[in-house]
Design an enzyme around this catalytic site. Sequence first.
Site, short mmCIF file in Angstrom:
data_model
loop_
_atom_site.label_atom_id
_atom_site.label_comp_id
_atom_site.label_asym_id
_atom_site.label_seq_id
_atom_site.Cartn_x
_atom_site.Cartn_y
_atom_site.Cartn_z
N LYS A 77 0.85 -1.20 0.00
CA LYS A 77 0.00 0.00 0.00
C LYS A 77 0.88 1.24 0.00
O LYS A 77 1.85 1.32 0.79
CB LYS A 77 -0.92 0.01 1.23
CG LYS A 77 -1.94 1.15 1.19
CD LYS A 77 -3.05 0.94 2.22
CE LYS A 77 -2.63 1.37 3.61
NZ LYS A 77 -3.66 1.06 4.61
N LYS B 60 1.07 5.56 0.09
CA LYS B 60 0.35 6.77 0.46
C LYS B 60 0.31 7.74 -0.73
O LYS B 60 1.29 7.85 -1.50
CB LYS B 60 1.04 7.44 1.65
CG LYS B 60 1.06 6.59 2.90
CD LYS B 60 -0.32 6.47 3.52
CE LYS B 60 -0.27 5.70 4.84
NZ LYS B 60 -1.59 5.69 5.52
N GLU C 299 -8.02 4.23 -0.35
CA GLU C 299 -8.41 4.30 1.08
C GLU C 299 -8.52 5.76 1.53
O GLU C 299 -7.67 6.58 1.19
CB GLU C 299 -7.35 3.56 1.89
CG GLU C 299 -7.54 3.54 3.39
CD GLU C 299 -6.51 2.64 4.05
OE1 GLU C 299 -6.17 1.58 3.46
OE2 GLU C 299 -6.02 2.97 5.14
N HIS D 36 -7.98 -1.98 9.73
CA HIS D 36 -6.90 -1.01 9.90
C HIS D 36 -6.16 -1.39 11.17
O HIS D 36 -6.77 -1.63 12.22
CB HIS D 36 -7.47 0.39 10.04
CG HIS D 36 -6.45 1.41 10.43
ND1 HIS D 36 -6.31 1.88 11.72
CD2 HIS D 36 -5.50 2.02 9.69
CE1 HIS D 36 -5.32 2.76 11.75
NE2 HIS D 36 -4.82 2.87 10.54
MG LIG Z 1 -5.13 4.38 6.27
#
Ligand SMILES: [Mg+2]
Length: 372
Positions: free
Chosen positions: A172, A174, A229, A305
């Site tokens: 993942k 950002k 997300e 999460h």
């Molecule tokens: Mg997050």
Amino acid sequence: MKIRTIEPFILHLPLTSDSISDSTHSITHWGVVGAAITTEDGLTGYGFTGTHAHLASDRLITACIRDCYGALLVGEEADDITRLWTKLARHPSLQWVGRAGITQLALAAVDVALWDLKSKKAGVPLWQYLGGARTDRLEAYNTDIGWLSFSEEDLITGAARAVEEDGFTRIKLKVGHEDPNADIRRLAAVRKRVGADVRIAIDGNGKWDLPTCQRFCERARDLDLYWFEEPLWYDDVGSHAVLARSTSIPIALGEQLYTVDAFRAFIDARAVAYVQPDVTRLGGITEYIQVADLALANRLPVVPHAGEMSQVHVHLSYWHPASTILEYIPWIKDHFEEPANVRDGVYLRPQQPGASTSPLAASFERYGKSLG
Ligand SMILES: [Mg+2]
């Protein structure tokens, strides 16, 4: 198994790198703020919420645990978690000042400690206590290689290392630069380096507005992104619903939702595809199960999460049938008696009784903070 004492604690644990940033936060330590609940027969359960290690607000949480919930719990039967949860969460005076934020983070810590106690007493890991494992292979996705503060070169190197050396097939990254084209360039470079078979999710941490998200999603169409997300402000159901209808990239959210009611609003609006509850923000495991059941009833996948850095969610994800994959950030695992470990991209299934939430005595000594 009556409750004898409730002792709050604050740990500020250093990250494995000096500091990290996403689009809205910069931190150097992770706050482990919680409670040790000891029964009259000497068993102790540990539960905690996760924070950005801001001591003043961490002390608000421990004050709530000690002064509000502690007074309601001493002398109670520790096994009666459902009744105790209701007693704390629906207490007329506390409900008036709570239902989110400080009181909910404190409730989460207490609730997790009670579940830790209960499964320790039964002599089995939490996942087994809850009903057994749904799978023998819980895949992890690596978030720790994708911070916004990393240079493009470090981002590419870290992603390649996670895939080629550590066995992750999911990562993942950002996003959330002022200019979204900067994010498109970084994502395209990583996609080119790791290839088409690696699942790449992205996380905006609520930075952008709706038109920015829509323009970004249009430009990102060819990058095969697994989910987007927290694209928008955390509580904005309507804008998430509009975005979900305007892009083929699935929407993921939930890490800043505090109640099952909040999740229901997003699910009813079809504004979320990947449901991301967190035991440290909801009222602990008790309310997490309600959210996971709600997702299951709506045929939506649950991808927690990891506000506790997976110490508890690895149990819940091995057990709950709506679970799919689980976030991996290895900052604090080595401060616990039973760490949340990943091998070849797969979480090891916990073996010790309890919820894997017992911190090491050495970590209490070295990183414990005064409650003020
Ligand atoms: Mg997050």
